[in-house]
Each structure stands twice: as structure tokens, then as C-alpha cells.
Design a protein around this motif. Sequence first.
Motif, PDB file in Angstrom:
ATOM      1  N   GLY A 241      48.982  45.318  46.266  1.00  0.00           N
ATOM      2  CA  GLY A 241      47.681  45.694  46.787  1.00  0.00           C
ATOM      3  C   GLY A 241      47.737  46.761  47.849  1.00  0.00           C
ATOM      4  N   ALA A 330      38.059  45.838  47.829  1.00  0.00           N
ATOM      5  CA  ALA A 330      38.221  44.498  47.266  1.00  0.00           C
ATOM      6  C   ALA A 330      37.148  44.199  46.215  1.00  0.00           C
ATOM      7  CB  ALA A 330      38.172  43.452  48.377  1.00  0.00           C
ATOM      8  N   ASP A 332      35.623  41.106  43.083  1.00  0.00           N
ATOM      9  CA  ASP A 332      35.711  39.830  42.369  1.00  0.00           C
ATOM     10  C   ASP A 332      35.413  40.095  40.892  1.00  0.00           C
ATOM     11  OD1 ASP A 332      32.919  39.988  42.050  1.00  0.00           O
ATOM     12  OD2 ASP A 332      32.531  38.600  43.702  1.00  0.00           O
ATOM     13  N   ASN A 359      44.912  41.376  38.283  1.00  0.00           N
ATOM     14  CA  ASN A 359      45.219  40.134  38.978  1.00  0.00           C
ATOM     15  C   ASN A 359      44.090  39.703  39.912  1.00  0.00           C
ATOM     16  OD1 ASN A 359      47.015  37.957  39.395  1.00  0.00           O
ATOM     17  ND2 ASN A 359      47.717  38.842  41.329  1.00  0.00           N
ATOM     18  N   VAL A 360      42.865  39.810  39.424  1.00  0.00           N
ATOM     19  CA  VAL A 360      41.700  39.344  40.172  1.00  0.00           C
ATOM     20  C   VAL A 360      41.508  37.864  39.841  1.00  0.00           C
ATOM     21  CG1 VAL A 360      39.214  39.609  40.516  1.00  0.00           C
ATOM     22  CG2 VAL A 360      40.665  41.624  40.208  1.00  0.00           C
ATOM     23  N   THR A 361      41.739  37.005  40.818  1.00  0.00           N
ATOM     24  CA  THR A 361      41.727  35.569  40.588  1.00  0.00           C
ATOM     25  C   THR A 361      40.414  34.952  41.038  1.00  0.00           C
ATOM     26  OG1 THR A 361      42.672  35.087  42.756  1.00  0.00           O
ATOM     27  CG2 THR A 361      44.216  35.529  40.957  1.00  0.00           C
ATOM     28  N   GLY A 364      40.481  34.451  44.670  1.00  0.00           N
ATOM     29  CA  GLY A 364      40.656  35.697  45.407  1.00  0.00           C
ATOM     30  C   GLY A 364      42.022  35.785  46.054  1.00  0.00           C
ATOM     31  N   THR A 365      42.513  36.991  46.207  1.00  0.00           N
ATOM     32  CA  THR A 365      43.778  37.223  46.905  1.00  0.00           C
ATOM     33  C   THR A 365      43.554  37.731  48.313  1.00  0.00           C
ATOM     34  OG1 THR A 365      43.895  39.472  46.005  1.00  0.00           O
ATOM     35  CG2 THR A 365      45.002  37.740  44.766  1.00  0.00           C
ATOM     36  N   SER A 371      39.424  39.917  45.715  1.00  0.00           N
ATOM     37  CA  SER A 371      40.828  40.219  45.462  1.00  0.00           C
ATOM     38  C   SER A 371      41.100  41.695  45.702  1.00  0.00           C
ATOM     39  CB  SER A 371      41.207  39.891  44.012  1.00  0.00           C
ATOM     40  OG  SER A 371      41.181  38.506  43.764  1.00  0.00           O
TER      41      SER A 371
END
Length: 710
Positions: A241, A330, A332, A359-361, A364-365, A371
Motif C-alpha cells: 500500500g 483508500a 471499500d 486486496n480490498v477486504t 478493511g486494511t 482499504s
Amino acid sequence: MNRLASATSPYLLQHADNPVDWWPWGEEAFAEARRRDVPVLLSIGYAACHWCHVMAHESFEDEATAALMNEKYVCVKVDREERPDVDAVYMAATQAMTGGGGWPMTVFATPEGKPFQAGTYYPPVARHGLPSFRQLLVAVDRAWGDIREDVLRAGDGLVAELAHHARVVAGAEGVPDAGALATAVGVLRREFDGVRGGFGGAPKFPPSMTLEQLLRHHARTGDADALAMVRQTCEAMARGGMYDQLGGGFARYAVDDAWVVPHFEKMLYDNALLLRAYLHLWRATGDALALRVVNETADWMLRELWLDGAGGFASSLDADTDGVEGKFYAWDAEQIADAVGEKEAGDAGDAAWAAAVFNVTAQGTFEHGLSVLQLLQDPDDLDRFQRIRDSLFEARRDQRTAPGRDDKAVAAWNGLAVAALAEAGALTGRQELVSAARQTAEMLERIHWDGKTMRLTRTSRDGVAGAQNPGVLEDYADVAEGLLALYAVTGETRWFAFAGRLLDVVLDNFRDDSGLFYDTADDAEALIFRPADPTDNATPGGTSAAAGALLTYAALTGSGRHREAAEQALHFTGALAEKAPRFAGWGLAVAEALADGPREVAIIGEWNGEWNGEWGGDAASAEEGAETATSQAFQALHLAALRSAAPGLVVAVTPPTGAAQPAHGSGTENLPELLSDRSTINGEPAAYVCRGFVCQTPTTDVTEMTAQLA
């Protein structure tokens, strides 16, 4: 009265409307403190700093807090990027008092400028072991009134210790030899994160100068581990990121140890240094990801930081938008679906695919379920990926508030950009990158350099030099480094001559009789002590940057004075090689070049300043588009030399036909000595591969020259 409204610094202008009675740095502020018999409250930060914004909003915009500050102190605001000398002095004091440092930096000093209390960010209410800022203001005022003699004694003692330390740190271990360089790589190997790449734990900063050191060590010794550490770190950073997966460019650091969540500000210096490191990784290995990062980072610099009108590059992009850190970057899953749907008629398959790829969970990361985009592996369908990536980039650009830009130009950082873009343009065949490097060099010469006083100004804004911000050692050294790289690519001797003038100032005004390099000139404003820091941090330290430029210039000219000064500048690096090599990355990279010679290549012959139609100099006198066989042969030798990974390789080339010469002198006197008394072979361009001006048999053959450099 807030006195910042007329400032040129974007950071100071951010505080121009505060109710705090801010003064800019200067004698007038300290005179006012003496008149009122109160301490100075020194607040140091920079425009892209997230926690600087937080403290400004919580405390400096608060009427009650501002009233207390105005009553008890003379409050001074400093842009650390404009005045790195002031920042260095008070950062040393802060670290000595607290064991750490950072920005915003908050220092209380006597009216003579001697610090007696220091810290960084203070909250509006006491928490996490920190007093509230207002509690601190009251406590320091009480100490000033009740135990002033103790306060003054503490300030005197600290200043004396810092001044002593500034000289002792340069007390020399000697130039790192092959054994010390191997030891440094061994220490790095032990500190290397074999799972996530990089060195140490959180937070993780991009180790750009250490990457260059390891690449040079591998080139000199063949050490496979050195190259492996570079490859793993570069891939981890580029896929995480911290790298902007949509627009290119790196954030300043990752707050975690896996490169997932960045501290979102984006700095010119980081990206210039990383662009060059990735370029050299690609040159050494042909790594496709490294080349993509080179091109995308260069594109980002030209798109987001280029200064229209004056030329050159702005300093940074802010971490915050609309008062929220990372809001621009960022996502979602729903936001991705909306963005993709606009372009792809609501194709839920594309949206879900994109969320998975980046890799958008669901949790969130980052924060608030958002994310930071990552690209943990390249997708199989690259066309689909590029289409969706373009959609997300356009949606972000069109629908979100862009981060603020600090549009002042810093000489040192623009010098780093010149070096990176000149080399990248040559090696990737991109004319616009070399053109941008040339225009930046012209801006530095036109706006930052005063040919009458022979002095360089550190900053400019809107094409006007910041007269109150004199250049420090890193400015002279990094600009000289960039100019010598630009000369190696273009053959335009004006850049070689300009670099020589800058390095004359370095030797005459930044070094004492013992060979110690100071960060400020001998005629600069006197601070509480004269800073001299031989370590590297986020950028090459002034001393190691000077060592690199001086060594290159010595290799071009045969100057023993410049070579000796370069070696003296590396003396303290030997101690850091064993104890803390991560704080000497550029110094150790220069030492690798020194251990290798460095090797020198002189390319002799006629050429038109163009590279097979890919990119060209605007001074070429040949008919436009015309390329003779001689010019093509010259270009082949030239490009092969630039593609060599030999540590610190120095390239000198005959000026292109019709190239502009320096404003003074005949032109011939400005040619590097490495070109003297060398000729073509039977009229064909020739390459001379040398060490210390002792050359191998000259050749007209690219393969033979490449073998000589291996």
C-alpha cells in the motif's frame, strides 16, 4: 499580530490565520523575546505533515491556547524544508533530551536560542503519558519564573555538548575498505526482514540509499544475497500500500512492517531516490516490475509535481484531504463497484474481481472499513486489469479532492530528480524525462544560483528564490550530483562546468582545515552551534552527498584535491559500517564506488545529440531526424556504457555537435580532463575504459567495451 501572511513557505502560510502571534525565524523574534524577557516557543514542521495539521487544529487554532502562547512566549514557526540547518540543530537537542524526535517539533528556548525543553506532538488533553499542550505551556512558564538559573544552566550545558558532538562525530575511522563494506552487508543481512522485505520492524521507511549500496556491492563482488535483499524489498514495496497502485509514486513510509498502510504524504526526494534505485535494479536484472515502477513513478512526478512556468519540481503532496488522512487513496468494495460501474455498465464481475486483485477486504486494511490498494501479484488478465485500473484512477481524479501540494522547489531534491530522470530517460529511451531533467537544471541555474556571489539558494516559489533560505551542503552536493549525471547523458559541458563551480564552494566554504564537512557555509547565519552530521537519513546526508559528487568530479578531472576531499568525507562512514549501516546507505554506496576505482569511460567521436530518434538534445546541429552511421556508432557505445552496473561508473562523452557551451570560457577549457588526448580510431567513435586515468586498449566495439567493464 500573525506575521506569516507574507511568507513564501506553504507551511508557514497554513498558519497565517492562526490566533497565535507567530513570528518567522529571525533575529527580530529573539530580540522581542529579550525585550519581553520570555522564552521562545519554536514550532518546526512541514506542509505535508499529518501530525503537524493535527496539532495546528487542536491547539494553534484554539483561541484559549493561542492566548496562553501569546502571553507567555514569543512563538516562532519554521518550515524545516526551508531551513534544514535550524531543524538539524533543534532536532539534535530534542533527541538529546527525549531520546527521539519527529514533527511537529516543539522546542522551548532562551532568548539567545538555547533549548531547555523539547518534544514533538502534544495533545490538547493529557493522554498516553503525555501532558496536554496547555499543561506544558504552564509548566515551562513556571520553571522560567521560579528556577530560571537552573533552566539557563541546562541550556548552556546542552548547547556545549551538542557543539562538541558535532565535531567529534567526524573524528575519523578512515575510508571503509573492502572488509568494512562486507561487514556492513553482513549487518544488513542480519537486520533484513526475510518475510516482508526491508530492514527492521514498524514503521518501515523505504531504504533507497541502502538499496543502491547493495546493488553496487553486488556489482563489485557478485554477492548474491545483496541482490536478493534488493529484489525482495523492491517487490514488497511496489506491491504494498505504500506504492500508489493507481497513480504511481511512493508514500513516505509504512506504519506497519508489511508495507500495507502508508503515512500518505508523498515527497519528491523519496520518489527521486526510489526511481533511481528501481532503475538500477532493472539495469542489473531486467526485472519487469522494476521497470514498470520506474515509468509510473516518473509519470507521477511529471504529472503531480512539475512546476509549470518556472520548471522543476514541487516538494510534496499532503497526507490529508478534507482534513482526513489518506481519504484520497483508500477504498471499500462499494466505492470500487461505483467507480467500475460508471465505466463498465455496472459489471459486478469486474467490481468483485477488482476488489480481489487490489486486496480490498470486508474489514478493511486501513481505517473505517477502508482499504489501501495493494497488488500482491500480477493478475492473469492484464488488459482487464489496465481497463479497471484506468476507471479507478479517473474516478479518484474526478470525484475526490486531491491532496494539497507544497509548491516550493527545494534545490537538493530537484538535484536528486535531475539525476534520476536523466538516467531513466537515457536507459528507457524516454525523451521527455531527459528534457525534464534538463529544464530542471536550467531552473536551478537561472533561479537558485547567483553567479555574482557564487551562492546557491535552497528554495524558490513561483520562480522567485527564497532570499532568506541559503543553500546548505546537501543542496550544493545533490545539485552537483544531478548535473554530473545529466552531463553523462547529454554530453553538454555546461552542466559539468556548473557542477565544478558548486563543488568549489563546497571545498572552500563548507569544510574546515581538518577536512570536516559542515552542513552550513562558513559565512552562514550563526546558530547555537554549527551542525555537522555525517549520517544519512531520508535523504543522503550533506557529507556523503558531497563525497559522491566530489568522487565523480575527481574521476572526470583527475583532481587530487577533489579525490582527497571525497575520501575525507567518508571517514566516519567506516564506524557506521559496522554499527549502523542503515544510517550510512549513501556513504557506503560511495565507498563501494571508491573501492571499485571508480571505473571511468570516455566516449570519443562525433554525434548529433540524438539517440536513434528516441530522444534528443535541443542543441543538435545535424539536420532534424538525420542520423549518420558515425553518430549511431557513438550512441551505441554511449548507451552501453550507461547500462553498465559498475559501481559509481563515470562516463565522459564528446559534446554533441553544436551543443551550447558554458557562458564563460572557450568551451574547450570546460571539457573533462578524461577526454583529453584521446582520439577516434580510424575515424570511428572509440571508448576508453579506465581506472584512475589508466586505460585499457581503446575499442570501437560495443561487445569488447562491455567486457572491459564487466
